[in-house]
Design an enzyme around this catalytic site. Structure first.
Site, PDB file in Angstrom:
ATOM      1  N   ASP A  58       0.821  -1.204   0.000  1.00 19.54           N
ATOM      2  CA  ASP A  58       0.000   0.000   0.000  1.00 19.54           C
ATOM      3  C   ASP A  58       0.858   1.258   0.000  1.00 19.54           C
ATOM      4  O   ASP A  58       0.518   2.257  -0.640  1.00 19.54           O
ATOM      5  CB  ASP A  58      -0.901   0.011   1.240  1.00 19.54           C
ATOM      6  CG  ASP A  58      -2.102  -0.913   1.082  1.00 19.54           C
ATOM      7  OD1 ASP A  58      -2.291  -1.460  -0.014  1.00 19.54           O
ATOM      8  OD2 ASP A  58      -2.849  -1.081   2.070  1.00 19.54           O
ATOM      9  N   ASP A 101      -0.478  12.539  22.543  1.00 20.12           N
ATOM     10  CA  ASP A 101       0.751  12.305  21.789  1.00 20.12           C
ATOM     11  C   ASP A 101       0.668  12.873  20.378  1.00 20.12           C
ATOM     12  O   ASP A 101       1.677  12.931  19.672  1.00 20.12           O
ATOM     13  CB  ASP A 101       1.051  10.803  21.711  1.00 20.12           C
ATOM     14  CG  ASP A 101       1.514  10.232  23.042  1.00 20.12           C
ATOM     15  OD1 ASP A 101       1.753  11.028  23.979  1.00 20.12           O
ATOM     16  OD2 ASP A 101       1.646   9.004  23.152  1.00 20.12           O
ATOM     17  N   SER A 135      -5.459   1.759  14.075  1.00 21.32           N
ATOM     18  CA  SER A 135      -4.597   1.350  15.188  1.00 21.32           C
ATOM     19  C   SER A 135      -4.817   2.216  16.420  1.00 21.32           C
ATOM     20  O   SER A 135      -4.654   1.750  17.546  1.00 21.32           O
ATOM     21  CB  SER A 135      -3.124   1.427  14.769  1.00 21.32           C
ATOM     22  OG  SER A 135      -2.858   0.563  13.674  1.00 21.32           O
TER      23      SER A 135
END
Length: 297
Positions: A68, A185, A201
């Protein structure tokens, strides 16, 4: 189709060999086929991996050999050409690529030669780093210009820290209005295509790729109520980093191009005026394809 251009990722085992097989097959069936090997360019280059000037004007289709990432890199480098693309997966999951290397390549090429396929447009994001308060002046219709602090993405644009492992403090604006202040983060701003990448994720939603919308997903937010937010594709997103003593941050386009982001600057993101066109050979529903891919993880 009669005119093809191949892009092979040399880091993928067997990619160059498969490229030779594909080129030979196409030429044996009366088509033209040229190509190049992807190579990471140095800082300041006009392109990342593939020079659009090397693509013949009569090209009708770009075939990538890799994963990808290879297809995404080609889509970004050749975005001005707006050519239909199809990928042969030499990597792992391959959400975007059409066939795997263990599958028969011949039927795929026969379908391309016979125009037996459909085209699927995927929205892209345009982003730039600008002085706080400047807005999108000069970024007409979300088309990236020649500036060094801007880019385009098929999957996502991510605000993340650059060096030390310290939490970022930043504000997110939508159409000029403050949405929320975060300690996290970072922040993922994803397209529907990118919903199955880093966004997935990080706990973000999976979205059908044909949709036109923008997903905001905080990365490891220091809050119990920080969840993904889905916005219209027409919305403009601004991310302003607040005082982070000793901290450096950057904007990353499709996990590849990185642009430094200072404390007095804003990362501005909107739908691009350009898009990626993918060639679809089969009618496998998105959910079935997703189920098959996730079963391999």
């Amino acid at each position: 189709m009669e005119h093809f251009y191949l892009i092979a990722n040399p880091s993928k085992s067997g990619a160059e060999q498969v490229a030779g097989q594909v080129a030979g097959y196409l030429r044996a069936h009366g088509a033209t086929c040229q190509g190049s090997i992807q190579e990471k360019r140095g800082e300041g280059a006009a392109y990342g991996y593939t020079d659009e000037k090397q693509v013949p004007p009569k090209t009708q289709c770009v075939i990538t050999l890799g994963g990808d990432g290879t297809l995404i890199q080609a889509a970004r480098d050749l975005v001005k050409l707006q050519l239909p693309m199809i990928g042969i997966n030499m990597g792992n999951l391959g959400y975007l690529t059409q066939i795997a290397r263990e599958e028969a390549i011949g039927p795929m090429l026969d379908a391309l030669l016979a125009d037996n396929f459909r085209l699927e447009k995927r929205m892209m994001l345009s982003g730039r780093v600008a002085p706080w308060g400047k807005g999108f002046e000069g970024a007409e219709k979300g088309c990236p210009g020649p500036g060094a602090k801007e880019g385009i993405a098929l999957n996502d644009i991510i605000l993340t820290r650059k060096d030390v492992m310290q939490v970022l403090k930043f504000q997110v604006y939508v159409n000029g209005e403050l949405l929320n202040e975060y300690m996290a983060d970072g922040m993922i701003v994803a397209t529907p295509t990118g919903s199955t990448a880093y966004n997935l994720s990080a706990g973000g939603p999976i979205v059908t790729p044909e949709a036109k919308l923008i997903i905001l997903t905080p990365i490891c937010a220091h809050s119990l109520n920080s969840r993904s937010i889905v916005l219209s594709h027409k919305d403009r997103i601004g991310i302003r980093v607040l005082e982070n003593v000793g901290q450096k941050q950057m904007a990353v386009f499709d996990g590849d191009q990185a642009v430094d982001l200072g404390g007095c600057e804003m990362l501005e993101i909107r739908e691009s005026c350009r898009y990626t066109t993918l060639i679809k050979l089969n009618d496998i529903p998105f959910l079935e394809n997703l189920r098959n891919k996730l079963a391999r993880v």
